[in-house]
Design an enzyme around this catalytic site. Structure first.
Site, PDB file in Angstrom:
ATOM      1  N   LEU A  25       1.196  -1.224  -0.327  1.00  0.00           N
ATOM      2  CA  LEU A  25      -0.341   0.099   0.127  1.00  0.00           C
ATOM      3  C   LEU A  25       0.996   1.235  -0.230  1.00  0.00           C
ATOM      4  O   LEU A  25       0.544   2.904  -0.506  1.00  0.00           O
ATOM      5  CB  LEU A  25      -1.149   0.244   1.110  1.00  0.00           C
ATOM      6  N   THR A  88      10.079  -4.245   2.362  1.00  0.00           N
ATOM      7  CA  THR A  88       8.606  -5.536   3.170  1.00  0.00           C
ATOM      8  C   THR A  88       9.332  -6.171   2.829  1.00  0.00           C
ATOM      9  O   THR A  88      10.621  -6.893   2.297  1.00  0.00           O
ATOM     10  CB  THR A  88       7.318  -4.997   2.271  1.00  0.00           C
ATOM     11  N   LYS A  92      13.413  -7.905   5.301  1.00  0.00           N
ATOM     12  CA  LYS A  92      13.399  -6.535   6.474  1.00  0.00           C
ATOM     13  C   LYS A  92      15.001  -7.721   7.212  1.00  0.00           C
ATOM     14  O   LYS A  92      15.516  -6.471   8.077  1.00  0.00           O
ATOM     15  CB  LYS A  92      12.471  -6.780   7.120  1.00  0.00           C
ATOM     16  N   ASP A 128       8.615   1.308  12.198  1.00  0.00           N
ATOM     17  CA  ASP A 128       6.849   0.695  12.432  1.00  0.00           C
ATOM     18  C   ASP A 128       7.287   0.430  13.825  1.00  0.00           C
ATOM     19  O   ASP A 128       6.104   1.241  14.141  1.00  0.00           O
ATOM     20  CB  ASP A 128       7.425  -0.793  12.677  1.00  0.00           C
ATOM     21  N   ASN A 154       3.992 -13.225  18.467  1.00  0.00           N
ATOM     22  CA  ASN A 154       5.305 -13.449  18.574  1.00  0.00           C
ATOM     23  C   ASN A 154       6.321 -12.860  17.015  1.00  0.00           C
ATOM     24  O   ASN A 154       7.301 -13.669  17.105  1.00  0.00           O
ATOM     25  CB  ASN A 154       6.461 -14.032  19.790  1.00  0.00           C
ATOM     26  N   GLY A 155       5.356 -12.397  16.640  1.00  0.00           N
ATOM     27  CA  GLY A 155       6.565 -12.448  14.871  1.00  0.00           C
ATOM     28  C   GLY A 155       7.246 -11.069  14.822  1.00  0.00           C
ATOM     29  O   GLY A 155       7.297 -10.013  15.788  1.00  0.00           O
ATOM     30  N   LEU A 251      -3.261  -4.565  14.675  1.00  0.00           N
ATOM     31  CA  LEU A 251      -2.373  -4.355  13.943  1.00  0.00           C
ATOM     32  C   LEU A 251      -3.149  -4.409  12.411  1.00  0.00           C
ATOM     33  O   LEU A 251      -2.539  -3.826  11.393  1.00  0.00           O
ATOM     34  CB  LEU A 251      -1.329  -4.954  14.019  1.00  0.00           C
ATOM     35  N   GLY A 274      -5.089  -0.729  12.949  1.00  0.00           N
ATOM     36  CA  GLY A 274      -4.091  -0.610  12.361  1.00  0.00           C
ATOM     37  C   GLY A 274      -3.560   0.420  11.353  1.00  0.00           C
ATOM     38  O   GLY A 274      -2.469   0.463  10.654  1.00  0.00           O
TER      39      GLY A 274
END
Ligand code: NAP
Length: 312
Positions: A25, A88, A92, A128, A154-155, A251, A274
């Site tokens: 986006l 992205t 990352k 972020d 937990n990502g 989120l 989010g």
């Protein structure tokens, strides 16, 4: 208002790298802002050349880059004078060894989502955290030092949320996940960091005990995301124990609101989705690239809402 863009020999290049990248986006949001800046500077400048002189002539493009081509692509970006780019999935972490410097924030999270060219060097950061904490620092600003945050998942995004909660000064940060090994690795990754002191990880079994204590409950899992819009990470019974006035923060930005946020609002909680995080991490990136504090944030927000078919 016309959004006609004139690409000239002076137009500077920004973009996003990823694979795949076609669903990003970021081009929608950033090009809306960049077009608005050109329109605003045209109003001020009597001659077209002045636009470039004001340094506001940029375009933002998607670059699909396969992992094996990352190094050569970044060298190419330097060669053609790219000013900066977003990063992205899946680059990352992989981008880090290709950069001259990464900021302490990106170091803390272990991932870079924004790169800028500074003195012929690539500098990486992560916006972020700034995106996540923006609504908690403005609309819902308060003293967080006695407050408890409960984070589901937990990502990658949970790492920015943990760092953000620490930056806000939360007394305790609990992270709940479903995979004990991944949870342990997540916990270990913060050792020797000041975050370690306030952080505790556990499995979803601990949810029932933690919900009644939560001042901030954050969903960082994809549960409830389109197309599985009728799902929520919490049962109605679990959500019933969330204290009135607590903040539920999802989120996920589509659907708006998610099941999770609908349940929380029924419970008397404050709901944050989010979308604002998405907007504010983009604003933070654009500030770095353009070296400007004055950005058309509402234009960016509207562009995303229109693109996603969302109406306030
Ligand atoms: P990720 O790295 O894949 O992490 C997802 C986490 O959710 C993992 O801990 C995963 O557990 C857990 N999870 C997935 N499915 C689950 C299920 N059915 N039950 C329990 N746990 C489950 O993804 P991410 O990059 O962190 O992104 C997570 C979400 O945040 C996505 O919806 C993404 O769109 C959103 N996001 C939004 C923004 C924004 O700007 N608003 C920014 C970043 C991300 P395992 O580790 O055990 O697989």
């Amino acid at each position: 208002m016309t959004k006609e863009r004139l690409i000239t020999g002076k137009t500077k290049l920004l973009g996003v790298i990823g694979h795949p990248v076609e669903h990003s986006l970021s081009p929608v949001m950033h090009n809306a802002a960049l077009a608005q800046l050109v329109v605003a500077s045209r109003r001020e400048a009597s001659r077209r050349e002045d636009i470039a002189q004001l340094g506001l002539d940029y375009i933002y493009l998607p670059f699909p880059i396969e992992p094996q081509n990352l190094e050569v692509a970044i060298a190419g970006f330097a060669a053609i004078g790219v000013v900066g780019f977003s990063v992205t999935i899946p680059h990352k972490q992989a981008i880090i060894p290709l950069l001259s410097e990464i900021t302490p924030l990106a170091q803390t999270i272990g991932a870079v989502n924004t790169v800028s060219r500074q003195d012929n060097r690539w500098v990486g950061t992560n916006t972020d955290i700034e995106g996540f904490i923006a609504p908690l620092q403005t609309t819902y600003k308060q003293d967080w030092s006695q407050k408890i945050a409960v984070i589901l998942g937990n990502g990658g995004a949970a790492r920015a949320v943990v760092a953000g909660c620490h930056q806000l000064g939360f007394a305790k940060i609990y992270v709940l996940g479903r995979n004990v090994q991944k949870l342990q690795a997540f916990c270990d990754s913060w050792s020797n960091s000041p975050i370690e002191e306030n952080l505790q990880v556990g499995t979803w079994d601990e949810l029932a005990k933690l919900i009644p204590q939560a001042n901030l409950l954050v969903n960082t899992t994809p549960i409830g995301m389109y197309p599985k819009v009728d799902q929520s990470p919490l049962s109605v019974e679990e959500m019933a124990n969330l204290p009135t006035g607590a903040i539920a923060y999802d989120l996920i930005y589509i659907p708006k609101p998610t099941q999770f946020l609908q349940q929380a609002e029924k419970q008397g909680a404050i709901a944050i989705d989010g979308l604002e995080m998405l907007v504010q991490q983009g604003v933070a990136a654009l500030k770095i690239w353009l070296q400007s504090e004055t950005l058309p944030v509402e234009v960016m927000r509207q562009a995303l809402q229109n693109h996603l078919g969302l109406r306030e």
